[in-house]
Design a protein around this motif. Sequence first.
Motif, mmCIF file in Angstrom:
data_model
loop_
_atom_site.group_PDB
_atom_site.id
_atom_site.type_symbol
_atom_site.label_atom_id
_atom_site.label_comp_id
_atom_site.label_asym_id
_atom_site.label_seq_id
_atom_site.Cartn_x
_atom_site.Cartn_y
_atom_site.Cartn_z
ATOM 1 N N ASN A 65 36.390 -16.993 -60.165
ATOM 2 C CA ASN A 65 36.324 -15.636 -59.640
ATOM 3 C C ASN A 65 36.428 -15.788 -58.120
ATOM 4 O O ASN A 65 35.538 -16.374 -57.494
ATOM 5 C CB ASN A 65 34.994 -14.994 -60.037
ATOM 6 C CG ASN A 65 34.832 -13.586 -59.526
ATOM 7 O OD1 ASN A 65 35.501 -13.162 -58.588
ATOM 8 N ND2 ASN A 65 33.921 -12.858 -60.139
ATOM 9 N N ILE A 66 37.490 -15.270 -57.516
ATOM 10 C CA ILE A 66 37.706 -15.501 -56.089
ATOM 11 C C ILE A 66 36.646 -14.829 -55.217
ATOM 12 O O ILE A 66 36.478 -15.205 -54.066
ATOM 13 C CB ILE A 66 39.130 -15.106 -55.640
ATOM 14 C CG1 ILE A 66 39.420 -13.640 -55.896
ATOM 15 C CG2 ILE A 66 40.158 -16.007 -56.298
ATOM 16 C CD1 ILE A 66 40.754 -13.175 -55.348
ATOM 17 N N ASP A 67 35.899 -13.880 -55.768
ATOM 18 C CA ASP A 67 34.791 -13.287 -55.015
ATOM 19 C C ASP A 67 33.654 -14.283 -54.798
ATOM 20 O O ASP A 67 32.784 -14.057 -53.957
ATOM 21 C CB ASP A 67 34.240 -12.049 -55.729
ATOM 22 C CG ASP A 67 35.180 -10.857 -55.632
ATOM 23 O OD1 ASP A 67 36.077 -10.856 -54.755
ATOM 24 O OD2 ASP A 67 35.021 -9.924 -56.428
ATOM 25 N N HIS A 68 33.642 -15.365 -55.555
ATOM 26 C CA HIS A 68 32.599 -16.380 -55.434
ATOM 27 C C HIS A 68 33.110 -17.660 -54.772
ATOM 28 O O HIS A 68 32.419 -18.673 -54.758
ATOM 29 C CB HIS A 68 32.011 -16.702 -56.811
ATOM 30 C CG HIS A 68 31.261 -15.554 -57.395
ATOM 31 N ND1 HIS A 68 29.990 -15.218 -57.008
ATOM 32 C CD2 HIS A 68 31.622 -14.630 -58.314
ATOM 33 C CE1 HIS A 68 29.591 -14.157 -57.680
ATOM 34 N NE2 HIS A 68 30.563 -13.779 -58.475
ATOM 35 N N LEU A 69 34.302 -17.604 -54.217
ATOM 36 C CA LEU A 69 34.893 -18.759 -53.537
ATOM 37 C C LEU A 69 34.281 -18.895 -52.153
ATOM 38 O O LEU A 69 34.240 -17.944 -51.381
ATOM 39 C CB LEU A 69 36.410 -18.565 -53.443
ATOM 40 C CG LEU A 69 37.222 -19.675 -52.794
ATOM 41 C CD1 LEU A 69 37.041 -20.984 -53.538
ATOM 42 C CD2 LEU A 69 38.687 -19.275 -52.773
ATOM 43 N N TYR A 70 33.782 -20.083 -51.843
ATOM 44 C CA TYR A 70 33.099 -20.338 -50.579
ATOM 45 C C TYR A 70 33.981 -21.119 -49.612
ATOM 46 O O TYR A 70 33.950 -20.909 -48.416
ATOM 47 C CB TYR A 70 31.802 -21.088 -50.877
ATOM 48 C CG TYR A 70 31.032 -21.514 -49.670
ATOM 49 C CD1 TYR A 70 30.320 -20.585 -48.918
ATOM 50 C CD2 TYR A 70 31.000 -22.841 -49.270
ATOM 51 C CE1 TYR A 70 29.605 -20.973 -47.801
ATOM 52 C CE2 TYR A 70 30.283 -23.239 -48.158
ATOM 53 C CZ TYR A 70 29.598 -22.302 -47.422
ATOM 54 O OH TYR A 70 28.889 -22.694 -46.314
ATOM 55 N N GLY A 84 27.204 -23.522 -55.335
ATOM 56 C CA GLY A 84 27.077 -24.940 -55.016
ATOM 57 C C GLY A 84 27.963 -25.851 -55.850
ATOM 58 O O GLY A 84 28.068 -27.042 -55.568
ATOM 59 N N HIS A 85 28.609 -25.322 -56.867
ATOM 60 C CA HIS A 85 29.480 -26.136 -57.709
ATOM 61 C C HIS A 85 30.823 -26.360 -57.026
ATOM 62 O O HIS A 85 31.255 -25.566 -56.196
ATOM 63 C CB HIS A 85 29.704 -25.464 -59.063
ATOM 64 C CG HIS A 85 28.485 -25.433 -59.910
ATOM 65 N ND1 HIS A 85 28.525 -25.219 -61.259
ATOM 66 C CD2 HIS A 85 27.166 -25.598 -59.622
ATOM 67 C CE1 HIS A 85 27.306 -25.254 -61.761
ATOM 68 N NE2 HIS A 85 26.467 -25.463 -60.773
#
Length: 103
Positions: A65-70, A84-85
């Motif tokens: 999900n690109i909204d959770h890409l850090y 953190g993954h």
Amino acid sequence: LMIPSSSGFRFIDPQTIIYLKAEGSYTKIYLEDKTTLLATKNMKEYERKLSVSKFIRVHNSYVINIDHLYGFDKNQEEFHLNNGHRVPISVRRKQAIMDRLVH
């Protein structure tokens, strides 16, 4: 989104999905609340159901999900997610993925 499992099913909001990982003919789903679900359907099923604008297949075994890409580590060829993954990126898909994320 209904997620079937060996013990029944659960409804989840797709926005709470951080990423999905293929586990043979099953799919492991990682959620914002730090829980994981083992779904009895393969990842291709979920890839068809999830929003193309928010979810992207980055590797044969991973959809994020690109909204959770850090972030992205180009030396390790992996994405860092906000839980953190780290998720590997396919060399074959890398350029198309990067083009999509930039635009």
